[in-house]
Scaffold this motif. Sequence first.
Motif, PDB file in Angstrom:
ATOM      1  N   ILE A 807       0.858  -1.202   0.000  1.00 37.33           N
ATOM      2  CA  ILE A 807       0.000   0.000   0.000  1.00 37.33           C
ATOM      3  C   ILE A 807       0.884   1.238   0.000  1.00 37.33           C
ATOM      4  O   ILE A 807       1.779   1.389   0.834  1.00 37.33           O
ATOM      5  N   LYS A 808       0.629   2.115  -0.950  1.00 38.84           N
ATOM      6  CA  LYS A 808       1.337   3.390  -1.028  1.00 38.84           C
ATOM      7  C   LYS A 808       0.288   4.503  -1.085  1.00 38.84           C
ATOM      8  O   LYS A 808      -0.361   4.738  -2.110  1.00 38.84           O
ATOM      9  N   ASN A 809       0.098   5.199   0.033  1.00 38.36           N
ATOM     10  CA  ASN A 809      -0.882   6.285   0.092  1.00 38.36           C
ATOM     11  C   ASN A 809      -0.426   7.495  -0.711  1.00 38.36           C
ATOM     12  O   ASN A 809       0.780   7.718  -0.888  1.00 38.36           O
ATOM     13  N   HIS A 810      -1.385   8.278  -1.156  1.00 39.83           N
ATOM     14  CA  HIS A 810      -1.064   9.608  -1.675  1.00 39.83           C
ATOM     15  C   HIS A 810      -0.385  10.390  -0.545  1.00 39.83           C
ATOM     16  O   HIS A 810      -0.737  10.213   0.633  1.00 39.83           O
ATOM     17  N   ASP A 816      -3.416   5.267   8.360  1.00 41.55           N
ATOM     18  CA  ASP A 816      -3.155   3.868   8.037  1.00 41.55           C
ATOM     19  C   ASP A 816      -4.437   3.213   7.549  1.00 41.55           C
ATOM     20  O   ASP A 816      -5.404   3.080   8.303  1.00 41.55           O
ATOM     21  N   LEU A 817      -4.452   2.785   6.292  1.00 46.91           N
ATOM     22  CA  LEU A 817      -5.641   2.132   5.757  1.00 46.91           C
ATOM     23  C   LEU A 817      -5.905   0.802   6.446  1.00 46.91           C
ATOM     24  O   LEU A 817      -7.051   0.328   6.481  1.00 46.91           O
ATOM     25  N   LYS A 819      -5.555   0.283   9.622  1.00 46.42           N
ATOM     26  CA  LYS A 819      -5.994   0.564  10.989  1.00 46.42           C
ATOM     27  C   LYS A 819      -5.176  -0.205  12.029  1.00 46.42           C
ATOM     28  O   LYS A 819      -5.695  -0.698  13.033  1.00 46.42           O
ATOM     29  N   GLY A 820      -3.855  -0.321  11.778  1.00 44.55           N
ATOM     30  CA  GLY A 820      -2.967  -0.953  12.749  1.00 44.55           C
ATOM     31  C   GLY A 820      -2.879  -2.462  12.641  1.00 44.55           C
ATOM     32  O   GLY A 820      -2.048  -3.085  13.330  1.00 44.55           O
ATOM     33  N   LYS A 821      -3.700  -3.056  11.798  1.00 45.71           N
ATOM     34  CA  LYS A 821      -3.666  -4.524  11.671  1.00 45.71           C
ATOM     35  C   LYS A 821      -2.449  -4.956  10.860  1.00 45.71           C
ATOM     36  O   LYS A 821      -1.987  -4.247   9.963  1.00 45.71           O
ATOM     37  N   LYS A 822      -1.937  -6.156  11.181  1.00 43.66           N
ATOM     38  CA  LYS A 822      -0.754  -6.690  10.511  1.00 43.66           C
ATOM     39  C   LYS A 822      -1.115  -7.949   9.734  1.00 43.66           C
ATOM     40  O   LYS A 822      -1.835  -8.813  10.228  1.00 43.66           O
ATOM     41  N   PHE A 823      -0.576  -8.042   8.513  1.00 43.16           N
ATOM     42  CA  PHE A 823      -0.801  -9.220   7.670  1.00 43.16           C
ATOM     43  C   PHE A 823       0.537  -9.609   7.036  1.00 43.16           C
ATOM     44  O   PHE A 823       1.340  -8.726   6.678  1.00 43.16           O
ATOM     45  N   PRO A 824       0.785 -10.893   6.877  1.00 43.73           N
ATOM     46  CA  PRO A 824       2.088 -11.326   6.344  1.00 43.73           C
ATOM     47  C   PRO A 824       2.322 -10.916   4.896  1.00 43.73           C
ATOM     48  O   PRO A 824       3.459 -10.760   4.461  1.00 43.73           O
ATOM     49  N   ASN A 825       1.239 -10.734   4.146  1.00 43.65           N
ATOM     50  CA  ASN A 825       1.379 -10.438   2.709  1.00 43.65           C
ATOM     51  C   ASN A 825       0.738  -9.115   2.296  1.00 43.65           C
ATOM     52  O   ASN A 825       0.479  -8.883   1.117  1.00 43.65           O
ATOM     53  N   LYS A 827       1.419  -4.954   3.163  1.00 44.63           N
ATOM     54  CA  LYS A 827       2.333  -4.068   3.879  1.00 44.63           C
ATOM     55  C   LYS A 827       2.128  -2.612   3.455  1.00 44.63           C
ATOM     56  O   LYS A 827       1.832  -2.331   2.293  1.00 44.63           O
ATOM     57  N   ASN A 828       2.309  -1.691   4.407  1.00 44.91           N
ATOM     58  CA  ASN A 828       2.372  -0.257   4.105  1.00 44.91           C
ATOM     59  C   ASN A 828       3.801   0.116   3.756  1.00 44.91           C
ATOM     60  O   ASN A 828       4.733  -0.279   4.462  1.00 44.91           O
ATOM     61  N   MET A 829       4.012   0.830   2.672  1.00 44.76           N
ATOM     62  CA  MET A 829       5.344   1.308   2.311  1.00 44.76           C
ATOM     63  C   MET A 829       5.250   2.766   1.862  1.00 44.76           C
ATOM     64  O   MET A 829       5.650   3.124   0.751  1.00 44.76           O
ATOM     65  N   ASN A 830       4.760   3.614   2.749  1.00 46.92           N
ATOM     66  CA  ASN A 830       4.560   5.020   2.386  1.00 46.92           C
ATOM     67  C   ASN A 830       5.862   5.802   2.309  1.00 46.92           C
ATOM     68  O   ASN A 830       5.884   6.909   1.765  1.00 46.92           O
ATOM     69  N   SER A 831       6.935   5.264   2.860  1.00 44.87           N
ATOM     70  CA  SER A 831       8.219   5.970   2.818  1.00 44.87           C
ATOM     71  C   SER A 831       8.964   5.726   1.512  1.00 44.87           C
ATOM     72  O   SER A 831       9.917   6.423   1.193  1.00 44.87           O
ATOM     73  N   GLU A 832       8.554   4.713   0.750  1.00 47.80           N
ATOM     74  CA  GLU A 832       9.223   4.401  -0.513  1.00 47.80           C
ATOM     75  C   GLU A 832       8.752   5.332  -1.633  1.00 47.80           C
ATOM     76  O   GLU A 832       7.619   5.822  -1.616  1.00 47.80           O
ATOM     77  N   SER A 833       9.622   5.517  -2.610  1.00 47.70           N
ATOM     78  CA  SER A 833       9.276   6.314  -3.781  1.00 47.70           C
ATOM     79  C   SER A 833       8.219   5.591  -4.605  1.00 47.70           C
ATOM     80  O   SER A 833       8.287   4.379  -4.813  1.00 47.70           O
TER      81      SER A 833
END
Length: 939
Positions: A807-810, A816-817, A819-825, A827-833
């Motif tokens: 997931i890459k937010n605008h 956090d889309l 809502k704090g939940k974690k899944f193995p497959n 991931k949030n990567m908002n810091s990446e280009s």
Amino acid sequence: MSEQISIIIPVYNTEDYIKEMLDSIEGQTFIKYEAIIIDDGSTDRSESIIKGFCDRDSRFKYHKQENQGVSAARNKGLELAQGKYVAFFDADDVIPPDALERLYRAMREESADLAIGIMSELKADDNTKVNSHTKALSKNKDIQKYDTNLIWSFSLANKLFKREIIEASHLRFAPIRHTEDGLFVFHYVYKCRKITGCNSIVYLYRKRPFWEKKSVTQHATVELLEDFIYALDHIAELAEENVKADMKRIRNDQYASKAEVDELEAFTRIYLSSLYERLISTSLINGFYRQVWNADDEVVPRIAEKIAEYRTHVFPSMWQKTLERQGDLKLEKGLKDKNTLFQIPQVSFIVSDRVSAEKIDWIIKGIYNQMVPAFEIFVHGKLKQHISPELQQYNNLFFLDEDAGLKEFKEQALKKSKGKFLNFIDEDVYLDRETIHKMYQKLSETVNVEFITVLLKPIMGDEIGMLESHQTVFLKKYAIGKQKRNMFNAFDWMSGNKLFRKSAIKGRKIKFSNDPVRDIQSIYGKMEFIKVLSVHMFTTLDDHDIITAADAFWPRLRYRSVLWKELAKTKENVKKRKEEREAQKHKWVNFIRRCLPIRKKVLFISVRETGKLLENSQAVYDAVQGVKKVVIAARTPHNAKVQRKIKWHLFTSRVIVTDDYVKYLGMYDLKDKQKVIQLWHACGLFKKFGLDHPSQDIEKERKIHGRYDYVPVSSGGLQDGYASAFGIDPRKIVPLGVPRTDMLLDKRGTDSMRQDFYERHESLKGKKIVLYAPTFREKGTKRIEYKPRINWQQLSQSLDKDVVLIIKNHPVMKYDLLKGKKFPNIKNMNSESTHVLMLASELLITDYSSVIFEYALLDKPIIFYCPDYQHYERDFYLNFPEDLAGELITEGEKLPAAIHKELHVPDLDRLEAFRKRTMGACDGHSAERVAGLIKDCLK
């Protein structure tokens, strides 16, 4: 140019006003409109004036028909309308320059079905009076249909309607001559899903003075009253039906609590009571009964009948307040006809032979036009021959001894008068419709006050001016407290602008003489009074007349200096002086600009980030070699030091390169040899922007965008769209490509970026990455949290073992889309280009984001997941969803199957055509071409 707004203007013999209305439309900052003028059989010069506008501007369209009334004219306008929105204006009013822009923006930003702006009355003296109910509505972004302020907003003119709703509801104007506008508005309001306010004055309603030709609403015939009652009955019926339907709906709603049901019931009962009270007090009483002297005899009993009917729907407490507000009428004792009213007068008008014989008819007409119906008039016998027979037939008009002098005449009138209040008219003064009523109310509210005096304004041809001498009397410092008794009162020697308590005249034993000026000065010294600036009368007197009659040396010597000193302190003048200083400063800066030489240098200016250029500008900066380059990258707002630096280089650079809105381009002119290149930050054309979807003042945007000499874009088929968004010649839109896309087409560079990515995220090696990149959401002008309606647990379980969803937010989505939940497959990567994630991924899931254009260059599939598609109001340049480069999905449950399909059997057929159409100029050499353009401009 497609029309966004259809303006419908019915016209009937308005040659004195129609040009001003059409001028105000032609001068609008919003330009995508059609003005449909329906001439309802005019016999004056209206047609030739209108055709002059049609000949020079194709947006003005003229249709003439036989006289059928305003409803038929508006209905014809609706038949001809082509716009998405509809506005209804009257031919004798005007609109502010940004009226359409403000209403249009309110509709679009709030996704509304109806926008309501502020309506202001344009008086004969060019002053304005804001309608308080429209002002209250304008501040509310979510107006409920049972908002009681809507009850007081029958007018069409301050509103913008959706034509789609009008046509779907088969709405047309009823064939009546009164309140057809209010009936239409109520029909429409109950069809609306969303009503929003527009906090700007959008309409100036001209209230014509009585001495001009009367409008239809000023003459109370029984036929007109029946049309009026038809409209009122239907408005009440509509309200009752909608309340019943809404109560039935909420009672049948199993999820509605008892408190919610009770709240709606209480709310709607108040609404209906308020509606019926308004129909009685404002519509029937103020609109018709107070004009009883201009009404047919059958009008009063019919009004009484309707009041009795409507009153049963009004709360007792509301009815009591109505009785208090209408105190002069003594409604608790019932309505009186003319034969009764003249026997129980509230006001006695005493008109001496000092008024002009040629003006007496208009003075008497003004009295019969005012709002206190219980009155009597005593006129000096000498004037009888100058008063028209139609006025002489009234049984409350009395003529006294024609041989009596002024003193004797007033004594006779005072003895015969029955009114509680007296108005002596010794000068040519004309009453505004509400003047005496307001003076009556003021005196009734203040027990210790014995007379009230109001400001006089001079009639100067077709205009209303200011009497400087009389204005000085009413300055705030001289209107209240100890200073209200001052030497300038000598200029208020007139009696016609005053209302006296008869009991005070007798109690003070006031004696009249043959010198009315001396009489008033004596009264000023003996009686308690108040001065009211907000109420006024009109006169043909001028300053010379007033000063000469007053014969007062010191007031004559000092009044001008005192007046202008006080007027200079008003907010309007303080604001004016500030604007003058700003204009002078701007003039000085422009003088400096003209004197400065142009240097052979390139200014790169960016206002989004501090200390660095955006990708487009940076790519071009790197490609431009061998010339002097200046970079100013500073996020707004700018301090004084940064502003000076920007202006210096803006005025001295041969080429200015930017990548966003730069306000300074709209503030100052540039020299002909200077060139501005706009490297717009988006590829392709997706959501409408710029002048097609303004986020600020349209005129400001137009000035800024109008400075562009070149706008490089991603493909050759986009010129018309960008030209429309920027309001410039399509030839300035050049398909040179988007410089930042060069990196996506550089194989060595992209391979290196992928390798760096996997070194940072080793766990993703060998995985198929699905990139989910949604854009932000807005409600009106506010950004709101996006809710994707995805069951993340189910999606995680449905993904193949080798698939990872990133997931890459605008950038503006700081939440956090997951809502704090974690899944193995997942991931949030908002810091990446975003570019790096696009290169690493095999499939893109997005919605309304322009990332689709750059992703199309990578020949990878795209899924459009838009769960809010049915409610998304922002317009697109492309046909959505037909022109998309992938499948549209609106339900989260269908997402897993779509992901599996596109990863295993990608559908790239539409993608190739989409890429050629929208990104055809992006071939890895865009920055070189733009750099070449800059060098050409430097030659």
